[in-house]
Design a protein around this motif. Structure first.
Motif, PDB file in Angstrom:
ATOM      1  N   LEU A   1       1.017  -0.818   0.145  1.00  0.00           N
ATOM      2  CA  LEU A   1       0.175   0.036  -0.182  1.00  0.00           C
ATOM      3  C   LEU A   1       1.102   0.799  -0.330  1.00  0.00           C
ATOM      4  CD1 LEU A   1      -2.584  -0.595   2.331  1.00  0.00           C
ATOM      5  CD2 LEU A   1      -2.257  -1.573  -0.365  1.00  0.00           C
TER       6      LEU A   1
ATOM      7  N   PRO B   1      -5.314  -0.313   6.970  1.00  0.00           N
ATOM      8  CA  PRO B   1      -6.102  -0.440   5.403  1.00  0.00           C
ATOM      9  C   PRO B   1      -7.454   0.211   6.087  1.00  0.00           C
ATOM     10  CG  PRO B   1      -6.607  -2.488   6.840  1.00  0.00           C
ATOM     11  CD  PRO B   1      -5.541  -2.193   7.785  1.00  0.00           C
TER      12      PRO B   1
ATOM     13  N   LEU C   1      -6.097   2.447   1.073  1.00  0.00           N
ATOM     14  CA  LEU C   1      -6.125   1.509   0.176  1.00  0.00           C
ATOM     15  C   LEU C   1      -6.407   1.512  -1.387  1.00  0.00           C
ATOM     16  CD1 LEU C   1      -6.170  -1.594  -0.355  1.00  0.00           C
ATOM     17  CD2 LEU C   1      -8.599  -1.711  -0.284  1.00  0.00           C
TER      18      LEU C   1
ATOM     19  N   GLU D   1     -14.376   1.342   7.425  1.00  0.00           N
ATOM     20  CA  GLU D   1     -13.704   0.360   7.791  1.00  0.00           C
ATOM     21  C   GLU D   1     -14.460  -0.966   8.813  1.00  0.00           C
ATOM     22  OE1 GLU D   1     -11.427   2.785  11.008  1.00  0.00           O
ATOM     23  OE2 GLU D   1     -12.045   2.470   8.482  1.00  0.00           O
TER      24      GLU D   1
END
Length: 298
Positions: free
Chosen positions: A169, A184, A189, A224
């Motif tokens: 990443l 992430p 991302l 997330e």
């Protein structure tokens, strides 16, 4: 296409030209005299070598001055398994003679002719003590960015990203792609995809504020899952004897519908990012087979 919005009181205007993108699904057969063929520990290298063997001009695309590179390849998929060795994994990577292998290639329109020639020319190529035969080829074409891609975020609540090869990443807050990130967040991302879609090149004059704003928008609209760290993990890989670290597993993001209702342009922006990532992968070293993902809406 123009994407326009005023998220969180800031007013942003993103202007970018439309480009053609291609996604190829290639099936090959491994032909040899013995029982098994030994392959490099990361089979993204196999795909690169096959394409270059099929059309030598692709050597300049994979190893040239393009930044970012206008091509992405996946590792080989054989019998439901993506072939790449984890760091410290013993033994050699091998496939049985007569096996069929699948790989994917994503590219931009300006290099598509060379990619097509590479795929067509690989049939009969001798590489890694085997002969490779082209079995089938499927091609999809997309114009990005587009206001109507037809993937239908409406009616879905989550974006699920599955890593098929290690993702390296990119840090969106640094001009240098070194020192990858491992947390992430959605904007991290998809940072490469955001920059490529909006034609933002690092070190361009005043790219930082516009790029960071776009990254923040993606972080705002994709939250997330609370247990994302249960399903995302650091993976080690062996590339030419060098052990490296990437991100693997599965990431789930909830779509913040309120933002999309208030800022309808964000829907098209998000859909374009998803399609771009499916074609071109995520992160860096995508031309070597890293960052290959599947993405679905739930």
């Amino acid at each position: 296409m123009v994407l326009f919005g005023d998220l969180f009181g800031g007013r942003w205007l993103f202007e970018s030209g439309v480009s053609g993108y291609f996604l190829l699904r290639v099936v090959v057969r491994v032909v040899c005299d013995g029982g098994w063929v030994v392959l490099p520990p990361f089979t993204g290298k196999v795909v690169k070598s096959l394409l270059i063997r099929g059309f030598g001009g692709l050597d300049s695309v994979f190893g040239g001055v393009f930044n970012p590179k206008p091509i992405h390849v996946s590792p080989l998929l054989v019998g439901g398994r993506w072939l790449w060795k984890r760091g410290g994994e013993r033994g050699v990577l091998r496939v049985r003679c007569g096996s069929e292998a699948v790989f994917y290639v994503g590219c931009t329109e300006d290099v598509a002719g060379m990619v097509f020639s590479g795929v067509e020319g690989l049939s009969g190529a001798e590489l890694f003590n085997a002969r490779w035969e082209l079995v089938s080829l499927d091609i999809e074409r997309y114009d990005l960015p587009s206001e109507d891609l037809g993937i239908g975020i409406d009616g879905h609540d989550r974006v699920v990203v599955e890593f098929k090869s290690p993702a390296i990443l990119v840090d969106p807050y640094k001009a240098s792609p070194s020192n990858p990130r491992f947390l992430p967040l959605a904007g991290v991302l998809f940072s490469y995809n955001i920059g490529d879609l909006l034609r933002m090149r690092r070190r361009e004059h005043r790219w930082e504020s516009r790029f960071w704003a776009a990254v923040d928008i993606v972080n705002a609209v994709l939250h997330e899952h609370r247990r994302i760290l249960d399903n995302i993990y650091t993976v080690t890989y062996n590339y030419d004897g060098r052990i490296g670290y990437g991100v693997g597993g599965r990431a789930v993001y909830y779509i913040v519908k309120r933002i999309i209702r208030e800022k309808p342009w964000v829907k098209a922006f998000l859909e374009n990012i998803i399609v771009h990532a499916r074609i071109m992968g995520v992160g860096s070293s995508r031309a070597n087979g890293f960052g290959h993902v599947s993405i679905r809406l739930e």
